[in-house]
Design an enzyme around this catalytic site. Structure first.
Site, PDB file in Angstrom:
ATOM      1  N   CYS A  76       0.828  -1.204   0.000  1.00  0.00           N
ATOM      2  CA  CYS A  76       0.000   0.000   0.000  1.00  0.00           C
ATOM      3  C   CYS A  76       0.872   1.268   0.000  1.00  0.00           C
ATOM      4  O   CYS A  76       1.525   1.537  -0.988  1.00  0.00           O
ATOM      5  CB  CYS A  76      -0.975  -0.049   1.173  1.00  0.00           C
ATOM      6  SG  CYS A  76      -2.408   0.982   0.890  1.00  0.00           S
ATOM      7  N   HIS A 164      -3.808  -5.479   0.551  1.00  0.00           N
ATOM      8  CA  HIS A 164      -3.300  -5.897   1.860  1.00  0.00           C
ATOM      9  C   HIS A 164      -3.282  -7.425   1.966  1.00  0.00           C
ATOM     10  O   HIS A 164      -4.308  -8.034   2.214  1.00  0.00           O
ATOM     11  CB  HIS A 164      -4.161  -5.306   2.980  1.00  0.00           C
ATOM     12  CG  HIS A 164      -3.953  -3.835   3.140  1.00  0.00           C
ATOM     13  ND1 HIS A 164      -2.976  -3.311   3.958  1.00  0.00           N
ATOM     14  CD2 HIS A 164      -4.564  -2.779   2.558  1.00  0.00           C
ATOM     15  CE1 HIS A 164      -2.999  -1.989   3.878  1.00  0.00           C
ATOM     16  NE2 HIS A 164      -3.952  -1.638   3.038  1.00  0.00           N
ATOM     17  N   GLU A 166      -2.157  -9.152   4.292  1.00  0.00           N
ATOM     18  CA  GLU A 166      -2.213  -9.606   5.693  1.00  0.00           C
ATOM     19  C   GLU A 166      -3.628  -9.817   6.205  1.00  0.00           C
ATOM     20  O   GLU A 166      -3.825 -10.468   7.220  1.00  0.00           O
ATOM     21  CB  GLU A 166      -1.467  -8.611   6.597  1.00  0.00           C
ATOM     22  CG  GLU A 166      -2.098  -7.222   6.731  1.00  0.00           C
ATOM     23  CD  GLU A 166      -1.726  -6.253   5.606  1.00  0.00           C
ATOM     24  OE1 GLU A 166      -1.269  -6.711   4.549  1.00  0.00           O
ATOM     25  OE2 GLU A 166      -1.928  -5.037   5.789  1.00  0.00           O
ATOM     26  N   SER A 218       1.459 -13.220  39.018  1.00  0.00           N
ATOM     27  CA  SER A 218       0.100 -12.730  39.245  1.00  0.00           C
ATOM     28  C   SER A 218      -0.928 -13.840  39.112  1.00  0.00           C
ATOM     29  O   SER A 218      -2.092 -13.639  39.416  1.00  0.00           O
ATOM     30  CB  SER A 218      -0.215 -11.649  38.214  1.00  0.00           C
ATOM     31  OG  SER A 218      -0.313 -12.243  36.929  1.00  0.00           O
ATOM     32  N   GLY A 219      -0.494 -15.011  38.633  1.00  0.00           N
ATOM     33  CA  GLY A 219      -1.464 -16.067  38.333  1.00  0.00           C
ATOM     34  C   GLY A 219      -1.916 -15.997  36.886  1.00  0.00           C
ATOM     35  O   GLY A 219      -2.586 -16.893  36.393  1.00  0.00           O
ATOM     36  N   GLY A 220      -1.564 -14.931  36.189  1.00  0.00           N
ATOM     37  CA  GLY A 220      -1.943 -14.776  34.786  1.00  0.00           C
ATOM     38  C   GLY A 220      -0.969 -15.481  33.854  1.00  0.00           C
ATOM     39  O   GLY A 220       0.051 -16.038  34.292  1.00  0.00           O
ATOM     40  N   VAL A 221      -1.282 -15.444  32.578  1.00  0.00           N
ATOM     41  CA  VAL A 221      -0.507 -16.185  31.586  1.00  0.00           C
ATOM     42  C   VAL A 221       0.924 -15.651  31.458  1.00  0.00           C
ATOM     43  O   VAL A 221       1.893 -16.416  31.511  1.00  0.00           O
ATOM     44  CB  VAL A 221      -1.187 -16.069  30.198  1.00  0.00           C
ATOM     45  CG1 VAL A 221      -0.412 -16.855  29.157  1.00  0.00           C
ATOM     46  CG2 VAL A 221      -2.621 -16.550  30.265  1.00  0.00           C
ATOM     47  N   ASP A 222       1.050 -14.334  31.290  1.00  0.00           N
ATOM     48  CA  ASP A 222       2.355 -13.777  30.927  1.00  0.00           C
ATOM     49  C   ASP A 222       3.409 -13.992  32.019  1.00  0.00           C
ATOM     50  O   ASP A 222       4.509 -14.466  31.745  1.00  0.00           O
ATOM     51  CB  ASP A 222       2.236 -12.283  30.610  1.00  0.00           C
ATOM     52  CG  ASP A 222       1.248 -12.032  29.489  1.00  0.00           C
ATOM     53  OD1 ASP A 222       0.930 -12.985  28.754  1.00  0.00           O
ATOM     54  OD2 ASP A 222       0.784 -10.882  29.353  1.00  0.00           O
ATOM     55  N   SER A 223       3.056 -13.627  33.252  1.00  0.00           N
ATOM     56  CA  SER A 223       4.071 -13.767  34.299  1.00  0.00           C
ATOM     57  C   SER A 223       4.392 -15.248  34.527  1.00  0.00           C
ATOM     58  O   SER A 223       5.542 -15.594  34.824  1.00  0.00           O
ATOM     59  CB  SER A 223       3.630 -13.086  35.592  1.00  0.00           C
ATOM     60  OG  SER A 223       2.486 -13.699  36.143  1.00  0.00           O
ATOM     61  N   SER A 224       3.415 -16.131  34.333  1.00  0.00           N
ATOM     62  CA  SER A 224       3.671 -17.559  34.542  1.00  0.00           C
ATOM     63  C   SER A 224       4.647 -18.097  33.498  1.00  0.00           C
ATOM     64  O   SER A 224       5.591 -18.824  33.828  1.00  0.00           O
ATOM     65  CB  SER A 224       2.371 -18.362  34.467  1.00  0.00           C
ATOM     66  OG  SER A 224       1.440 -17.871  35.390  1.00  0.00           O
TER      67      SER A 224
END
Ligand code: XMP
Length: 506
Positions: A76, A164, A166, A218-224
């Site tokens: 584009c 595009h 994508e 934190s119990g969340g995905v990222d920190s785990s």
């Protein structure tokens, strides 16, 4: 790797996602601020842009510097830029070109169009069109209304496409990207969760040596996932800290702590409930509640981090969308992030930061987590706000209200799981409303609080729609809550979308 130069298009991150879905590593950088282009860069993709090349302040970049050295694909704006400043002309299109179109002409022998059938549907989104091209440009695809839908600069590996590739509406877009990346740039498709884990763990080991790292879970995905990667690299030198702020879901602290311990993490759980409740006492303003929680968390974490001797690093679960430098439509150079002033910060914030996930998108973090064998219950968990139930209890917080909300929320979430809809919902939770209403129970009149149920569908939390949960399921949940949670005699369901409402009530 592939470099994606961003000119501010809303689709730039989507290009990166597509490249990575082909198991090829790529990075996004602003068109005017990118790292040195060395031999590891196999090709460059130029993104679209809200600018027109005819605007005086249109973004410029050093095309000449690399167009002979490695393959380039302009998408584009990127395509228009190269055409316009190299012998061609870009003009406003007579009809605005948005939406579906078909590639009626395709130059079959061109490697960019390998296995792309004639008539292939593509997605257009531009107000300008390439009217003429330079002598050394060759048209390699056209639609009925756009003659220069794709071109190649003869004798080079520079390509431009108006559509595009994508977006999923461009049916063969992924094939086209694969042709560019694999056949033209010579990239290998070997960037997988397993290869990421292997190289990341080795790099962390090299970087950290015998140093100690503290990390807040934190119990969340990222920190785990960040913790498990670091654990693979440095084992017991990773010190995890998990704080019970008294605002988590029912039994969550114990369950999560238990599953972290089973994973072999060196983790310390800290019961700080009372410190948070004390700081929250009497506060009703949502922002004041958030600030109080943030402040106490920092104090508690700092105390815990001080107990680890000679710690050098702070581990964080930051992911790629948080670190991509954005190109602002107004004044691109003004958006480079400023750095924090470190004076007056708690000690742990002066540590060096290690962020093993800062090149990954959220779905990639989940894939890496799965490859690492992390509990699917942690990986599939709904997002949960840092301030927890404090922003789901409207008004002031007391431990009694927290206990009531935890009970109601647990009934809600367990029923979503049992009905098999938990994974279809993006985020769900119960909210404690500070209003009382009249009810009857047996022969008695009651005057108790209201619980609101919220469940939304979303992709990234920026916009959301309420979930059309089955009536029978809502009826069952309402019944169970009213019959089992003392202090609640009424349940309502939130049917507001975002915008104009938000997902949380505070
Ligand atoms: P809203 O309510 O703004 O929420 O539509 C969008 C997403 O952000 C989460 N959220 C927070 N997360 N700290 C957090 O860590 C906060 O203060 C906060 N407020 C909202 C919310 O749960 C939803 O996923």
């Amino acid at each position: 790797k592939i470099l994606i130069l961003d000119f501010g298009s809303q689709f730039t991150q989507l290009i990166a996602r597509r490249v990575r879905e082909l198991n090829i590593y790529c990075e996004i950088h602003p068109f005017n601020h990118y790292p040195e282009i060395d031999s590891t860069v196999k090709g460059i993709i130029l993104s679209g842009s809200p600018y027109s090349v005819r605007q005086e302040d249109a973004p410029h970049f050093e095309f000449e510097k690399f167009h002979t050295t490695r393959p380039i694909l302009g998408v584009c704006y990127g395509a228009q830029y190269v055409a316009h400043f190299h012998g061609g002309e870009v003009l406003p299109s007579s009809t605005r070109e948005y939406g579906r179109a078909n590639l009626e002409y395709i130059k079959k022998e061109n490697p960019l169009f390998k296995d792309v059938p004639g008539g292939s549907q593509v997605w257009m989104s531009h107000g300008d069109t390439i009217a003429t091209i330079g002598d050394n440009f060759e048209v390699i695809a056209s639609t009925d209304s756009v003659k220069v839908a794709a071109y190649q600069v003869t004798g080079t590996q520079t390509y431009g496409i108006q559509f595009h590739p994508e977006v999923t509406h461009s049916i063969d877009g992924k094939q086209l990207l694969q042709n560019f990346l694999v056949d033209i740039c010579g990239c290998k498709q070997d960037w997988t969760p397993d290869s990421f884990i292997e190289t990341t763990v080795a790099a962390l080991r090299e970087k950290l040596g015998d140093d100690k790292v503290v990390l807040g879970l934190s119990g969340g995905v990222d920190s785990s996932v960040a913790a498990v990667l670091l654990h693979h690299a440095i084992g017991k030198n990773l010190h995890c800290i998990f704080v019970d702020n008294g605002l988590l879901r029912k039994d969550e602290f114990e369950q999560v702590l238990d599953s972290y311990q089973h994973m072999g993490l060196n983790i310390k759980g800290i019961d700080a409930k009372q410190r948070f409740y004390d700081a929250l006492a009497g506060l009703t303003d949502p922002e004041k509640k958030r600030k109080a929680i943030g402040r106490v968390f920092i104090e508690v974490f700092d105390d815990a981090a001080h107990e680890v001797q000679d710690v050098k690093w702070l581990g964080q679960g930051t992911i790629y969308p948080d670190v991509i430098e954005s190109v602002s439509v107004k004044g691109p150079s003004a958006t480079i992030k400023s750095h924090h002033n470190v004076g007056g910060l708690p000690d742990f914030m002066k540590l060096k930061v290690v962020e093993p996930l800062n090149t990954l998108f959220k779905d990639e973090v989940r894939k890496v987590g799965k490859a690492l064998g992390i509990d699917p219950n942690i990986l599939g968990r709904h997002p949960f706000p840092g301030p927890g139930l404090a922003i789901r209890i409207l008004g002031d917080i007391t431990p009694e209200k927290v206990a009531i909300l935890q009970e109601a929320d647990a009934i809600y979430i367990n029923n979503l799981r049992a009905a098999g809809v938990y994974d279809k919902v993006w985020q769900a939770g119960a909210i404690f409303l500070p209003v009382q209403s009249v009810g009857v129970m047996g022969d008695e009149r009651t005057y108790e609080n209201v619980i609101c149920l919220r469940a939304v569908e979303s992709v990234d939390g920026m916009t959301a729609d309420w979930c059309h949960l089955p009536y029978d399921l809502l009826a069952k949940i309402s019944n169970e809550i009213i019959n089992n949670v003392k202090g609640i005699n009424r349940v309502v369901y939130d049917i507001s979308s975002k915008p104009p409402a938000t997902i949380e009530w505070e």
